[in-house]
Scaffold this active site. Structure first.
Site, PDB file in Angstrom:
ATOM      1  N   CYS A   1       0.843  -1.189   0.000  1.00  0.00           N
ATOM      2  CA  CYS A   1       0.000   0.000   0.000  1.00  0.00           C
ATOM      3  C   CYS A   1       0.884   1.247   0.000  1.00  0.00           C
ATOM      4  CB  CYS A   1      -0.954   0.086   1.181  1.00  0.00           C
ATOM      5  SG  CYS A   1      -2.135  -1.252   1.235  1.00  0.00           S
TER       6      CYS A   1
ATOM      7  N   ARG B   1       3.922  -0.160  -4.830  1.00  0.00           N
ATOM      8  CA  ARG B   1       3.660  -0.728  -3.506  1.00  0.00           C
ATOM      9  C   ARG B   1       2.360  -1.526  -3.444  1.00  0.00           C
ATOM     10  NH1 ARG B   1       6.901   1.654   0.351  1.00  0.00           N
ATOM     11  NH2 ARG B   1       5.554   0.844   1.979  1.00  0.00           N
TER      12      ARG B   1
ATOM     13  N   TRP C   1      -2.681  -2.697  -1.749  1.00  0.00           N
ATOM     14  CA  TRP C   1      -2.401  -4.118  -1.904  1.00  0.00           C
ATOM     15  C   TRP C   1      -3.347  -4.795  -0.916  1.00  0.00           C
ATOM     16  CZ3 TRP C   1      -0.658  -8.321   1.007  1.00  0.00           C
ATOM     17  CH2 TRP C   1      -0.222  -9.434   0.274  1.00  0.00           C
TER      18      TRP C   1
ATOM     19  N   ASN D   1      -2.116   1.618   5.712  1.00  0.00           N
ATOM     20  CA  ASN D   1      -1.223   0.554   5.253  1.00  0.00           C
ATOM     21  C   ASN D   1      -0.959  -0.330   6.463  1.00  0.00           C
ATOM     22  OD1 ASN D   1       0.858  -1.016   4.224  1.00  0.00           O
ATOM     23  ND2 ASN D   1       2.402   0.593   4.440  1.00  0.00           N
ATOM     24  N   GLY D   2      -1.162  -1.640   6.334  1.00  0.00           N
ATOM     25  CA  GLY D   2      -0.913  -2.551   7.454  1.00  0.00           C
ATOM     26  C   GLY D   2      -2.157  -3.365   7.761  1.00  0.00           C
TER      27      GLY D   2
ATOM     28  N   GLU E   1      17.410 -17.814  -7.461  1.00  0.00           N
ATOM     29  CA  GLU E   1      17.049 -16.438  -7.819  1.00  0.00           C
ATOM     30  C   GLU E   1      16.502 -16.389  -9.261  1.00  0.00           C
ATOM     31  OE1 GLU E   1      16.472 -13.835  -6.333  1.00  0.00           O
ATOM     32  OE2 GLU E   1      16.707 -12.193  -7.734  1.00  0.00           O
TER      33      GLU E   1
ATOM     34  N   LYS F   1      12.732 -15.067 -10.186  1.00  0.00           N
ATOM     35  CA  LYS F   1      12.477 -13.986 -11.156  1.00  0.00           C
ATOM     36  C   LYS F   1      11.455 -14.461 -12.188  1.00  0.00           C
ATOM     37  CE  LYS F   1      13.703 -11.070  -9.539  1.00  0.00           C
ATOM     38  NZ  LYS F   1      14.520 -11.036  -8.355  1.00  0.00           N
TER      39      LYS F   1
ATOM     40  N   GLU G   1       7.840 -14.778 -10.614  1.00  0.00           N
ATOM     41  CA  GLU G   1       7.128 -13.534 -10.298  1.00  0.00           C
ATOM     42  C   GLU G   1       6.835 -12.698 -11.534  1.00  0.00           C
ATOM     43  OE1 GLU G   1      10.921 -11.109  -8.361  1.00  0.00           O
ATOM     44  OE2 GLU G   1       8.942 -10.743  -7.577  1.00  0.00           O
TER      45      GLU G   1
ATOM     46  N   HIS H   1      18.040 -37.133  -6.713  1.00  0.00           N
ATOM     47  CA  HIS H   1      17.273 -37.616  -5.556  1.00  0.00           C
ATOM     48  C   HIS H   1      15.783 -37.362  -5.718  1.00  0.00           C
ATOM     49  CE1 HIS H   1      20.965 -38.534  -3.456  1.00  0.00           C
ATOM     50  NE2 HIS H   1      21.420 -37.332  -3.797  1.00  0.00           N
TER      51      HIS H   1
ATOM     52  N   LYS I   1       5.916  -4.269  -3.805  1.00  0.00           N
ATOM     53  CA  LYS I   1       7.359  -4.119  -3.647  1.00  0.00           C
ATOM     54  C   LYS I   1       7.800  -4.289  -2.198  1.00  0.00           C
ATOM     55  CE  LYS I   1      11.469  -2.877  -5.047  1.00  0.00           C
ATOM     56  NZ  LYS I   1      12.208  -3.935  -5.751  1.00  0.00           N
TER      57      LYS I   1
END
Ligand code: M6R
Length: 615
Positions: free
Chosen positions: A2, A27, A75, A101-102, A484, A488, A491, A507, A610
């Site tokens: 947010c 955000r 968000w 936000n939260g 990584e 990438k 997402e 395995h 983000k």
């Protein structure tokens, strides 16, 4: 998570707030909304979806112009991404508006109490209760800042709140517990935002808010108190980048710009770390040499990409200092009763400095008496503020949700910390340290060279746009690089992608390999630890024998691997431990191009934000 903006001054608040929201859309982009105070009243507009939907709404139904306003880009946590759940939320009389936000953890109890007192709540959010509580408290105090303090004392959870009231038309009030909020001070105007990017076009003069503080913004200044009403001490600072750093600068996406900025980001993060005598000086590491000497283990906590940086750091720390190093996902670490004490050195890695999982982990570590060193990219953010020491990365603002330049600079910072520990503990000679620093100084140019040769990687990515799965393999420091690369791709391209330690394939995961499955393999240097190289060449043959299409990332001059590569991507030769700094770059480019080819939003992938300020 947010984005919040508040403004009071002499400009049109709507214009300032909308421009700020544009900068904060990274955000969260589930919905957006604004409220302005004008003509003795309050007018608001909000819309589900991206900011562009709100812009259309404002085009169709303009709001009156006024000098005081707030805005929000969401968000979603409580309640889906609908118009009704979008912020701002208003009280029943439409006099107070609040953005948040939260998460307010006790919202259900508060909501029930409000309903009993006759309030009608119309959304599914936790936020709406705050608008109603503020209206109640304001009716008793006629002072929005005081009303906010009273309300905050009743809230549980993590929150940044920003509110306006039609009866105090020149005031914006903000409150902060655990989620980020910064103040911008201009000439006859003031700003509140989740991130300085929202007001950097107007002022570079900022004030950090501490925990449990309420700020009252007026044109001629700001007043900060604790939730208890006592005046609070705050830290002012000058933002050392300007508006152009937060622009796309001609690139189609922020991510492309940020990938291209990596050579500079790496070089900047190394700047000023060596003194005239050639020793490593990390002035910001304000943890005494004696304590660092006595540390009996290092524990790294982080999330996502920063966690991958931590995994790579472990190899360097253990190899150069011989201190045991554990690396743990912050969200898991916090709640499993980890064994920590005064001799544990905890390193918290975070680009944003606001990731709640990492923040909770570091708080827990400090409660156990451990010293915490933050590696962070955001000046004044919560994680460095609450740590014993901080080593800032100098990547500049990272706007794209997918982390790129921050990752490379986190790696540089980790190597510096590892060397510093080696220096302080005497496990590395000064000339050895200088040799590594010289190698690190080469990396910027080497990343530049990788970037110049990426066209075949982009073409390959486009040709794989209809694939469902891509696997990534690596060994040693190449294993976290594989993780990584897979993150990438997940997402950005929304593809099934998994990273494995190449030795682990046999395995179980090798059962996934089938005809034409793309498998990216990060090949360790054939020099130094060549046994790893030989083993991965065998692993490549094993998957090829089962039909995999191999995409091999290998050093220039590594001819042994070439016959087994369906696609060969060359990277410059580096010392073994530093290879992730160059090997990651093609994987970033690959994921970005694949996402573009699939028509995805590169900078704002679905469901993500983000800065993840909820647990
Ligand atoms: O701000 P932080 O470095 O603490 O963020 C941690 C993760 O949320 C972040 O790295 C995330 O995994 C990125 N979107 C990955 O590209």
């Amino acid at each position: 998570m947010c984005g919040i903006v508040g403004y009071v001054g002499s400009q049109s608040a709507l214009e300032v707030v909308m421009a700020g929201l544009k900068r904060l859309e990274y955000r969260g982009y589930d919905s957006a909304g604004v409220a302005v105070l004008a003509d003795g009243g309050l007018a608001a507009a909000k819309k589900a979806g991206k900011l562009v939907n709100l812009e259309k709404e404002l085009g169709a139904r303009p709001l009156p112009t006024g000098p005081t306003g707030i805005g929000h880009t969401r968000w979603a946590t409580h309640g889906g991404p609908t118009d009704a759940n979008a912020h701002p939320h208003l009280d029943n009389a439409g006099r107070v508006a609040v953005v948040h936000n939260g998460i307010i953890e006790n919202f259900a109890v508060l909501r029930a109490e409000l309903a009993e007192r006759g309030h009608e709540l119309s959304s599914e959010t936790d936020t709406e209760v705050v608008a109603h509580l503020l209206a109640e408290e304001f009716s008793g105090t006629a002072d929005l800042a005081e009303a906010m303090r009273l309300v905050c004392r009743r809230l549980e959870g993590a929150f940044t709140l920003v509110a306006v009231h039609a009866d105090e038309p020149d005031v914006v009030v903000g409150a902060r517990r655990n989620s980020p909020l910064v103040v911008g001070i201009g000439e006859g105007e003031a700003f509140l935002a989740s991130d300085v990017a929202a007001f950097i076009a107007h002022t570079r003069s900022a004030v950090e808010l501490g925990q449990d503080q309420v700020v009252e913004l007026r044109r001629d200044g700001v007043t900060v108190t604790g939730f208890d009403g006592r005046p609070a001490e705050v830290r002012s600072y000058h933002v050392d980048w300007d508006a152009s750093a937060a622009e796309k600068a001609g690139y189609d996406y922020f991510m492309l710009k940020e990938i291209a900025e990596q050579p500079k980001a790496v070089a900047d993060t190394l700047l000023g770390r060596i003194d005239a005598a050639g020793s490593l000086t990390l002035d910001e590491v304000r943890i005494g040499a004696a304590e660092l000497r006595e540390a009996d283990k290092v524990v790294i906590v982080a999330c996502g990409t920063a966690f991958h940086a931590g995994l790579i750091a472990k190899y360097a720390i253990e190899h150069w200092t011989r201190i045991p190093c554990e690396v743990e996902l912050a969200s898991e670490f916090r709640y499993r009763d980890p064994i920590l004490g005064p001799r544990s050195l905890v390193i918290a890695i975070s680009q944003s400095g606001e990731t709640m999982d990492t923040l909770m982990a570091l708080r827990h570590a400090r409660e156990q008496g451990s010293k915490v060193l933050a590696i962070c990219n955001t000046n004044g953010s919560t994680i460095p503020r609450e740590s014993d020491a901080v080593l800032y990365t100098h990547a500049g603002p990272e706007v794209a949700v997918a982390s790129t330049k921050a990752f490379l600079t986190q790696l540089v910072a980790c190597y510096l910390v590892a060397l510093y520990l080696g220096q302080v503990r005497g496990t590395k000679w000064a000339d050895e340290i200088r040799a590594v620093i010289r190698d690190l100084a080469q990396i910027s140019g080497q990343v530049e060279r990788v970037l110049e040769t990426m066209e075949p990687v982009r073409a390959l990515a486009r040709s794989l746009a209809d694939k469902k799965t891509v696997l990534f393999l690596g060994r040693h420091v190449g294993y976290p690089v594989a993780l990584e690369g897979a993150l990438k791709l997940k997402e950005l391209a929304y593809m099934h992608a998994e990273g494995f330690a190449a030795g682990e394939l046999k395995h179980g995961p090798i059962a996934l390999v089938e005809e034409d499955l793309p498998v990216v393999v990060v090949v360790p240097s054939p020099r130094g630890r060549s046994v790893l190289h030989d083993k991965i060449v065998s692993n490549i043959q094993e998957i090829r024998a089962r039909g995999a299409r191999t995409i091999v990332i290998a050093e220039e001059g590594d001819e042994a691997v070439a016959p087994y590569a369906d696609h060969l991507v060359r990277i410059p030769a580096t010392p073994v431990l530093l290879q992730p700094l160059v090997a990651t770059v093609p994987l970033q480019v690959f994921a970005c191009e694949l996402a573009t080819a699939r028509g995805n939003e590169v900078d704002q992938p679905r469901n993500l934000a983000k800065s993840v300020t909820v647990e």
